[in-house]
Design a protein around this motif. Sequence first.
Motif, PDB file in Angstrom:
ATOM      1  N   LYS A 283       0.835  -1.213   0.000  1.00  0.00           N
ATOM      2  CA  LYS A 283       0.000   0.000   0.000  1.00  0.00           C
ATOM      3  C   LYS A 283       0.866   1.259   0.000  1.00  0.00           C
ATOM      4  N   ALA A 287       1.241   4.312  -2.740  1.00  0.00           N
ATOM      5  CA  ALA A 287       1.021   5.709  -2.324  1.00  0.00           C
ATOM      6  C   ALA A 287       2.192   6.597  -2.726  1.00  0.00           C
ATOM      7  N   GLY A 291       0.319   7.143  -6.388  1.00  0.00           N
ATOM      8  CA  GLY A 291      -0.527   7.951  -5.519  1.00  0.00           C
ATOM      9  C   GLY A 291      -0.044   9.369  -5.329  1.00  0.00           C
ATOM     10  N   ASP A 295      -3.360  10.924  -6.833  1.00  0.00           N
ATOM     11  CA  ASP A 295      -4.305  11.330  -5.788  1.00  0.00           C
ATOM     12  C   ASP A 295      -4.603  12.826  -5.815  1.00  0.00           C
ATOM     13  N   LYS A 299      -8.228  12.839  -6.492  1.00  0.00           N
ATOM     14  CA  LYS A 299      -8.860  12.823  -5.178  1.00  0.00           C
ATOM     15  C   LYS A 299      -8.693  14.130  -4.402  1.00  0.00           C
ATOM     16  N   TYR A 302      -2.619  14.784  -1.572  1.00  0.00           N
ATOM     17  CA  TYR A 302      -1.707  13.659  -1.429  1.00  0.00           C
ATOM     18  C   TYR A 302      -2.375  12.510  -0.664  1.00  0.00           C
ATOM     19  N   PRO A 303      -1.958  11.262  -0.894  1.00  0.00           N
ATOM     20  CA  PRO A 303      -2.482  10.145  -0.102  1.00  0.00           C
ATOM     21  C   PRO A 303      -2.171  10.329   1.379  1.00  0.00           C
ATOM     22  N   GLU A 304      -3.115  10.005   2.222  1.00  0.00           N
ATOM     23  CA  GLU A 304      -2.941  10.193   3.664  1.00  0.00           C
ATOM     24  C   GLU A 304      -1.742   9.418   4.195  1.00  0.00           C
ATOM     25  N   ARG A 305      -1.538   8.190   3.699  1.00  0.00           N
ATOM     26  CA  ARG A 305      -0.420   7.394   4.229  1.00  0.00           C
ATOM     27  C   ARG A 305       0.918   7.974   3.784  1.00  0.00           C
ATOM     28  N   THR A 405      -9.339   2.126  -8.207  1.00  0.00           N
ATOM     29  CA  THR A 405      -8.928   3.155  -7.245  1.00  0.00           C
ATOM     30  C   THR A 405      -9.295   4.559  -7.707  1.00  0.00           C
ATOM     31  N   TYR A 406      -9.281   4.787  -9.016  1.00  0.00           N
ATOM     32  CA  TYR A 406      -9.484   6.139  -9.542  1.00  0.00           C
ATOM     33  C   TYR A 406     -10.682   6.222 -10.494  1.00  0.00           C
TER      34      TYR A 406
END
Length: 524
Positions: A283, A287, A291, A295, A299, A302-305, A405-406
């Motif tokens: 994951k 990211a 990501g 993202d 989205k 940036y991806p949270e992770r 995912t997207y």
Amino acid sequence: MMNLTIFGTGACLLQRSKMLVPLVLLTLCVITQANGNASVKKFPENFLLGAATSAYQIEGGWNADGKGESVWDYYLHKQPDIVKDFTNGDIAADSYHLYERDVEILKELGAKAYRFSISWTRILPDGTTNFINPHGIAYYSRLIDLLLADNILPLVTLYHWDLPIAFSNNGGWLNETTGDRFGEYARIVFNVFGDKVKHWITVNEPSIHCSFMYEYGIHPPLKKSPGVGFYECGRNLLLAHAKAYHIYDVEFRKNQGGKVGLSLDAEWPIAASDSLDDLEAVKDYLAFSVGQYMDPIFKGDYPERLVNRIAAASRRQGCTSSRLQPFTDKQKAYINGTADFVGINHYFSLYVYRNESVRGYETPSFLGDTELGTFQDPSWPQSAFTRMREYAPGLYCLLMYLKDTYHNPAVYITENGFPMTPAEDLNDDKKAHYLRAYLKAVLDAKADGSNCQGYFFWSLVDGLEWASGLQKYKFGLYQVDYNDPSRKRTARKSALVYKEIIHSGTIDFSYNPDPYGDKCFKNT
């Protein structure tokens, strides 16, 4: 077998298998052939099958007809040892003078599309709008007109790593104002060529570009800024991409009716075991790779992770704030939604793992932030480049991941290739097999709902492979004889195989053409 939802579909499964290390459960992403034998599937008529190149890697003519200096021109003249074989792009495949032959090659293949890049300094010699070079505009106009005359669609990249030297001296992609200059350049190119070009790629492989420039300092401007410059460069390239997108959207889209996207490098990560650490590492790999760029566009941030991992590593290393500068709310809104399609440059897959050996980096670095390690299966077919091994199911799984995912964006495989050594000559059987295997993966993905709309093999002809030079890696469907002043192009077996695929729309693994005996190709 157990399903892992982060892979995006039930068709990508984890299979327990003993490989490489005794008693270690490793994982394979495999394809469920729910839709029958891929060999009988056909590419749709509107699916773009073509090839790709970039300006600095093949054009030559580095100072011809008023072209200005890019960072590659400047640094490879000043420090030729940057490149392993001391070659450079001064002449390369000489496509500046041999572009008619390159279009003829595309026609021989039956290619439906050609992805190439425009040299910023061939249009704007000093990078700015102070002077627009009419010779540069004339060159690309001739190329585009020839392509269209042969019903070959141009897919044009605005920036494929050849930054004007003036901007490098002013901080390059660590300076946010470079994006403003990029927008001005994009506006001119859209205005001049947009009535004929309907597919635009703003930036090629921002992650690799930033990594080689600022994380490792092996590409011009040779500046090492581990764990800092890499992220700032990527952030500024995203903003530059968004600027070009909005310029097109506001000023040109209504009259020209084109599309704008960007091309991202994307490997497929496979968990080295079914441990929680290794599954989390997969994951995190996604990211930190796709990501980091997709993202913000799809989205809104940036991806949270990614944000959390960099912040935690920064605190551990004594930083008062995260090394990843966040986007403002205004910037998030500006970047969000700025892609009509996504280009994916995919070459290989790899296993990822996380254990104590990759934890707790004391100094800033990209690897320290990810805290994961990688390796490959030595049984996967090996190319001339150590890390490029054939594992076609990885491309299928990547396309499924992007789909789920997207929200299934329009995707073009804008690069996919397999470098061979010069000694392997025209019978590049491994490259031909790689080509067929990865196209089969694309067909499988399309059958399972992927919105993949085209595939561009890297590359049309042999070129300068950046810091690796002209001689070590041969990606071309066509061999270029660099010992011949005329830069003779000769079709390899992979070119004949690709021609048959394009002509038939299907993949025949038994087809075995003779590159030395085929009379349909003008090998000059």
